[in-house]
Enzyme design. Structure first.
Site, PDB file in Angstrom:
ATOM      1  N   GLY A 287       0.799  -1.218   0.000  1.00 50.38           N
ATOM      2  CA  GLY A 287       0.000   0.000   0.000  1.00 50.38           C
ATOM      3  C   GLY A 287       0.829   1.264   0.000  1.00 50.38           C
ATOM      4  O   GLY A 287       0.500   2.239  -0.672  1.00 50.38           O
ATOM      5  N   THR A 563      -5.946   6.060   1.416  1.00 46.86           N
ATOM      6  CA  THR A 563      -5.879   5.669   0.006  1.00 46.86           C
ATOM      7  C   THR A 563      -4.820   4.615  -0.269  1.00 46.86           C
ATOM      8  O   THR A 563      -4.954   3.837  -1.209  1.00 46.86           O
ATOM      9  CB  THR A 563      -5.605   6.900  -0.873  1.00 46.86           C
ATOM     10  OG1 THR A 563      -4.398   7.534  -0.441  1.00 46.86           O
ATOM     11  CG2 THR A 563      -6.752   7.887  -0.793  1.00 46.86           C
ATOM     12  N   CYS A 564      -3.778   4.572   0.583  1.00 46.88           N
ATOM     13  CA  CYS A 564      -2.731   3.574   0.351  1.00 46.88           C
ATOM     14  C   CYS A 564      -3.266   2.159   0.545  1.00 46.88           C
ATOM     15  O   CYS A 564      -2.732   1.199  -0.015  1.00 46.88           O
ATOM     16  CB  CYS A 564      -1.531   3.820   1.263  1.00 46.88           C
ATOM     17  SG  CYS A 564      -1.877   3.621   3.016  1.00 46.88           S
ATOM     18  N   MET A 565      -4.343   2.020   1.322  1.00 48.19           N
ATOM     19  CA  MET A 565      -4.946   0.713   1.580  1.00 48.19           C
ATOM     20  C   MET A 565      -6.324   0.578   0.927  1.00 48.19           C
ATOM     21  O   MET A 565      -7.032  -0.400   1.165  1.00 48.19           O
ATOM     22  CB  MET A 565      -5.081   0.489   3.095  1.00 48.19           C
ATOM     23  CG  MET A 565      -3.761   0.477   3.832  1.00 48.19           C
ATOM     24  SD  MET A 565      -2.601  -0.772   3.185  1.00 48.19           S
ATOM     25  CE  MET A 565      -3.485  -2.280   3.582  1.00 48.19           C
TER      26      MET A 565
END
Length: 596
Positions: A287, A563-565
């Protein structure tokens, strides 16, 4: 001297008139074909005379139609029919090199779109025989020479017409597909079969887009396997680790990744450094790398940085004057690096939010751009050039030069040698149109494009990309704009006490399906994943999977995201209306966004 008489305009005009008046004359077709195909030294002048000073293309079409060539199978064509069709291909190929889209689509000269569709169908049948079926049913005595030449000119016309179709659809997409090709057999033959390789090199679009996407990811899986055997790490152990300051993502990414060589294909672990110089807690399971490249490309493509520009429709392309940017004395190294990162995104299935201009996508595919491609860069200049093509140049005061703005300084650039001293006239205006388009689309960004493509091809092989057209490559890079709510729902995880049967979750999907329009759905997806478009092959290919988690705290708080995940965090609201109100406010203002 005797051969030079064949270039005489009066002779050529009379010869072309004979095509209309004596359409059954085998000798006339053979002479026309020989002059246009075999006598290469006079090819251009002969074709100019035949194509631009007569109705030979339309006349040839009528002859073919009268002889039933669009109804009968290609194996039934006799020698004269083959020569008629070959001459038609040669002449039409020559015309299409300079014919603009307005003449092709609107004026429909010299052939209507219905007639062109009939030609495409005939080309499909012919090339299927010659590429896939090995000339089955064709007289073997003629296969070696005449049919080899026929394949060459027919392939060129098939591809030129496909370029027009890619810009504006004029016939059913199924017309281009070769149903005779067994895809399972085709895939098996790619290992050791020449005909499958040849089709991918010459006419890949006879396979469906989905089939070519499947081949693309097959090539990547095979490359991963070979790279893993060579010592490049893809698993959770090993790989490359880089440290990145959040306020210097592009510079630190450039410094950390330009030295890793082929290991760029493998696992890249990112450690973010906060504003206090401390490594942020957490382990990169994929992520953080996605977050890193998303932010890096956002910074790199920002027109304010000076490496890239945007068209009036906000499509990205290299800044022609990047060389003069005082912040990037090594600007070409950065173009190479950004190209490599885009290649890494393709390799790992990470969707790009920015979209490239069509003419630049064609550069990535290895094509040279022509006048009609100028519409995707500057519609106003394109419109003006078409006006010049159809009107007199007298009184316009044009010369073979262009004024270019370089960070506030204006500079006159010659399109040809001493171009600023050469006036544009009615006699040379076509050359001016070509030179202007070539400068804008090819020469002005040649160095930047070459560096970008070199970086891209260090990860993605050119042959993998050339299976696609510009519009298809856009979908491969940036996904599709339509959000399939049912597909997203099937591929969503839940956490923090929510599950698919929870009341709030049922409200959520009802709102997304019935209350939100397509624009709001894209805003929600971007708010949650950083990208507003769907994965090309559906949400099952989104990594990590989209997840809705119950967040703690006051129910007056806004929804937030990581947002990374690909994680959307929603408080336990007490009503459907309140959930809808809070979601709309968050996705439109992005005020609920934060990183964890």
């Amino acid at each position: 001297e005797q051969l030079s008489l064949l270039e005489d305009k009066r002779f050529l005009k009379s010869l072309c008139e004979c095509v209309r008046e004596i359409p059954s004359s085998h000798v006339i077709f053979r002479l026309c074909g020989a002059m246009a195909f075999k006598f290469k030294s006079m090819r251009t002048s002969v074709l100019n005379a035949m194509v631009f000073n007569s109705s030979i293309i339309n006349d040839l079409y009528k002859v073919m139609d009268k002889n039933g060539m669009f109804k009968n199978g290609v194996v039934e064509w006799n020698l004269q029919m083959r020569e008629i069709f070959a001459l038609f291909c040669i002449c039409y190929n020559h015309l299409l090199l300079i014919q603009d889209d307005a003449e092709f689509f609107e004026k429909q000269k010299p052939c209507t779109l219905a007639q062109i569709t009939a030609v495409v169908k005939a080309l499909n049948k012919l090339l299927s025989k010659l590429y896939w079926e090995g000339g089955k049913g064709i007289d073997p005595r003629n296969l070696q020479i005449q049919w080899t030449q026929m394949r060459e000119v027919a392939t060129e016309l098939f591809c030129q017409l496909r370029v027009r179709q890619s810009r504006k659809q004029f016939c059913n997409p199924d017309v281009w597909i070769m149903p005779q090709i067994s895809f399972s057999l085709f895939k098996a033959e790619l290992e050791n079969g020449r005909r499958a390789d040849l089709i991918l090199q010459k006419i890949p679009f006879v396979l469906t887009f989905q089939q070519r996407v499947e081949l693309f990811y097959d090539f990547i899986r095979r490359d991963r396997k070979e790279s893993d055997a060579a010592g490049i790490r893809f698993g959770h152990v090993g790989g490359v680790t880089i440290r990145v300051r959040r306020d210097r993502v592009l510079a630190d990414g450039f410094e950390g990744l330009t030295k890793v060589g082929k290991n760029i294909k493998g696992r890249i672990q990112v450690q973010f450094i906060n504003e206090h110089g401390i490594v942020e807690a957490g382990i990169d399971g994929g992520g953080l790398f996605k977050e890193f490249v998303t932010e890096l490309l956002r910074v790199a493509f920002d027109p304010q940085l000076g490496l890239f520009k945007q068209t009036s429709h906000e499509f990205t392309y290299p800044n022609p004057t990047s060389y003069a940017n005082p912040n990037f004395s090594n600007h070409l190294a950065y173009f190479n690096f950004v190209g490599m990162i885009v290649g890494k995104c393709l390799y790992d299935g990470i969707i790009l939010e920015p979209q490239f201009a069509n003419f630049f996508l064609r550069k990535l595919l290895g094509y040279r751009n022509f006048v009609d491609d100028l519409a995707s860069l500057d519609p106003e200049v394109y419109k003006n050039l078409l006006f010049l093509k159809n009107n007199s140049a007298d009184g316009l005061g044009l010369t073979f030069s262009v004024t270019r703005d370089t960070f506030g300084d204006s500079k006159v650039v010659d399109l040809i040698e001493n171009g600023s001293e050469v006036a544009v006239t009615d006699e040379n205006r076509l050359r001016f149109i070509y030179e202007m388009a070539d400068f804008k689309l090819n020469r002005e960004i040649a160095a930047q494009s070459s560096a970008f493509v070199t970086g891209l091809n260090s990860i993605i092989k050119p042959g993998w990309l050339r299976m696609f057209e510009a519009e298809e490559l856009d979908r491969l890079l940036s996904g599709t704009p339509v959000i399939d709510v049912a597909d997203l729902r099937r591929n969503t995880n839940y956490a923090g006490g929510y599950d698919e049967n929870h009341e709030l979750i049922r409200w959520f999907w009802s709102i997304l399906d019935n209350d939100f329009d397509e624009k709001e759905r894209r805003h929600l997806l971007k708010f949650s994943t950083s990208v507003s478009r769907s994965p090309l092959l559906g949400f099952k290919h989104l990594y990590p999977k989209f997840c809705i988690q119950r967040s703690s705290g006051d129910t007056d708080n806004l929804p937030t995201s990581s947002t990374c995940m690909n994680l959307l965090k929603i408080p336990r609201y007490t009503s459907r209306e309140k959930l809808k109100e809070k979601l709309r406010y968050s996705i439109k203002s992005s005020s609920g966004f934060y990183l964890t």
